[in-house]
Write an enzyme that holds these catalytic residues in place. Structure first.
Site, PDB file in Angstrom:
ATOM      1  N   ASP A  72       0.868  -1.166   0.000  1.00  0.00           N
ATOM      2  CA  ASP A  72       0.000   0.000   0.000  1.00  0.00           C
ATOM      3  C   ASP A  72       0.912   1.224   0.000  1.00  0.00           C
ATOM      4  OD1 ASP A  72      -2.286   1.666   0.367  1.00  0.00           O
ATOM      5  OD2 ASP A  72      -1.909   1.678   2.521  1.00  0.00           O
TER       6      ASP A  72
ATOM      7  N   ASP B 244      -0.339   4.981   1.023  1.00  0.00           N
ATOM      8  CA  ASP B 244      -0.673   5.903   2.109  1.00  0.00           C
ATOM      9  C   ASP B 244      -0.642   5.193   3.453  1.00  0.00           C
ATOM     10  OD1 ASP B 244      -1.440   8.427   0.626  1.00  0.00           O
ATOM     11  OD2 ASP B 244      -2.736   6.968  -0.370  1.00  0.00           O
TER      12      ASP B 244
ATOM     13  N   SER C 255      -2.737   1.131  -4.436  1.00  0.00           N
ATOM     14  CA  SER C 255      -3.014   2.347  -3.675  1.00  0.00           C
ATOM     15  C   SER C 255      -4.408   2.895  -3.944  1.00  0.00           C
ATOM     16  CB  SER C 255      -1.986   3.424  -4.025  1.00  0.00           C
ATOM     17  OG  SER C 255      -2.291   4.637  -3.383  1.00  0.00           O
TER      18      SER C 255
ATOM     19  N   LYS D 238     -10.857  -0.477  -1.827  1.00  0.00           N
ATOM     20  CA  LYS D 238     -10.724  -1.299  -0.626  1.00  0.00           C
ATOM     21  C   LYS D 238     -11.910  -1.003   0.301  1.00  0.00           C
ATOM     22  CE  LYS D 238      -5.711  -0.705  -1.074  1.00  0.00           C
ATOM     23  NZ  LYS D 238      -4.481  -0.162  -0.459  1.00  0.00           N
TER      24      LYS D 238
ATOM     25  N   ASP E  88      -1.520  -0.768   6.177  1.00  0.00           N
ATOM     26  CA  ASP E  88      -1.625  -0.093   7.469  1.00  0.00           C
ATOM     27  C   ASP E  88      -3.050   0.027   7.974  1.00  0.00           C
ATOM     28  OD1 ASP E  88      -2.337   3.292   7.046  1.00  0.00           O
ATOM     29  OD2 ASP E  88      -2.123   1.923   5.351  1.00  0.00           O
TER      30      ASP E  88
END
Length: 219
Positions: free
Chosen positions: A8, A10, A107, A140, A165
């Site tokens: 990922d 961010d 992303s 997502k 994250d």
């Protein structure tokens, strides 16, 4: 066995979630909307179209979704122009893992912000595949972006390790069949169900070694 590692962006390579929250929170307030207690948690992982519709529809922003997306992304571009908030040490981790496996990037940022971040980190040529959720049907926590990255890398998702994250990111990668190494942000703790879906949880990106990747894959 590990055939690929998919990152990922961010919150993993770029500490941008607080920046996104600042920009969108102020935009909502300035345009007649109302930020809700669970807004940031819900936004994490959404594609640009999804969060723009959410701000315009559910939060009551007096702009069309298209206007919301254009305005917010332009503000993020301006913020990135002054400084891209790279996670310390993330670039070295990426380069080390690239010596062992092909890398992908999955992303929720729009392509222009992905490119700005990778350019700033000097990682543009390190990833074999980069993909935004803008280019798949669903953001997502749906698995679309991870499945698409695996397909473009030519690997089986079950032989891939994802690095995420957020709760929605973990749900996305796990739903694609990947093993997931979670690196949760201190400001945005994981939901219990997402933590349970992660194969491994590490405290910081610096702990992401080739050995940690192999351990997460069961190799």
């Amino acid at each position: 066995m590990v055939d690929a590692v998919v990152f990922d962006l961010d919150g993993v390579l770029v500490d941008s979630e607080p920046v996104w929250e600042q920009v969108r929170r102020r935009y909502v307030a300035d345009n007649g909307g109302r930020w809700q207690p669970d807004t940031q948690r819900r936004l994490m992982g959404m594609s640009t179209g999804e969060w723009a519709r959410y701000l315009s529809g559910e939060l009551g922003v007096r702009r069309t979704a298209e206007q919301v997306a254009a305005d917010v992304v332009e503000q993020m571009v301006d913020r990135y122009a002054s400084q891209v908030p790279l996670v310390p040490g993330a670039d070295a981790v990426v380069r080390e893992l690239a010596e062992h496996w092909p890398l992908g990037l999955a992303s929720s940022s729009p392509p222009r912000l992905i490119q700005a971040a990778l350019d700033a980190a000097g990682l543009t040529d390190t990833f074999a595949v980069t993909l935004s959720t803008e280019n798949v049907p669903h953001g997502k926590p749906a698995p679309d972006v991870y499945l698409a990255v695996a397909e473009r890398l030519g690997v089986d998702p079950s032989a891939s390790v994802a690095v995420e994250d957020s709760s929605n990111g973990i749900r996305s990668a796990a739903a694609a069949g990947m093993r997931v190494i979670a690196v949760p942000h201190q400001q945005y703790p994981l939901d219990d169900d997402a933590r349970a879906r992660a194969t491994t949880v590490i405290a910081a990106i610096g702990a992401l070694s080739p050995g940690a990747v192999r351990a997460a894959s069961g190799a």
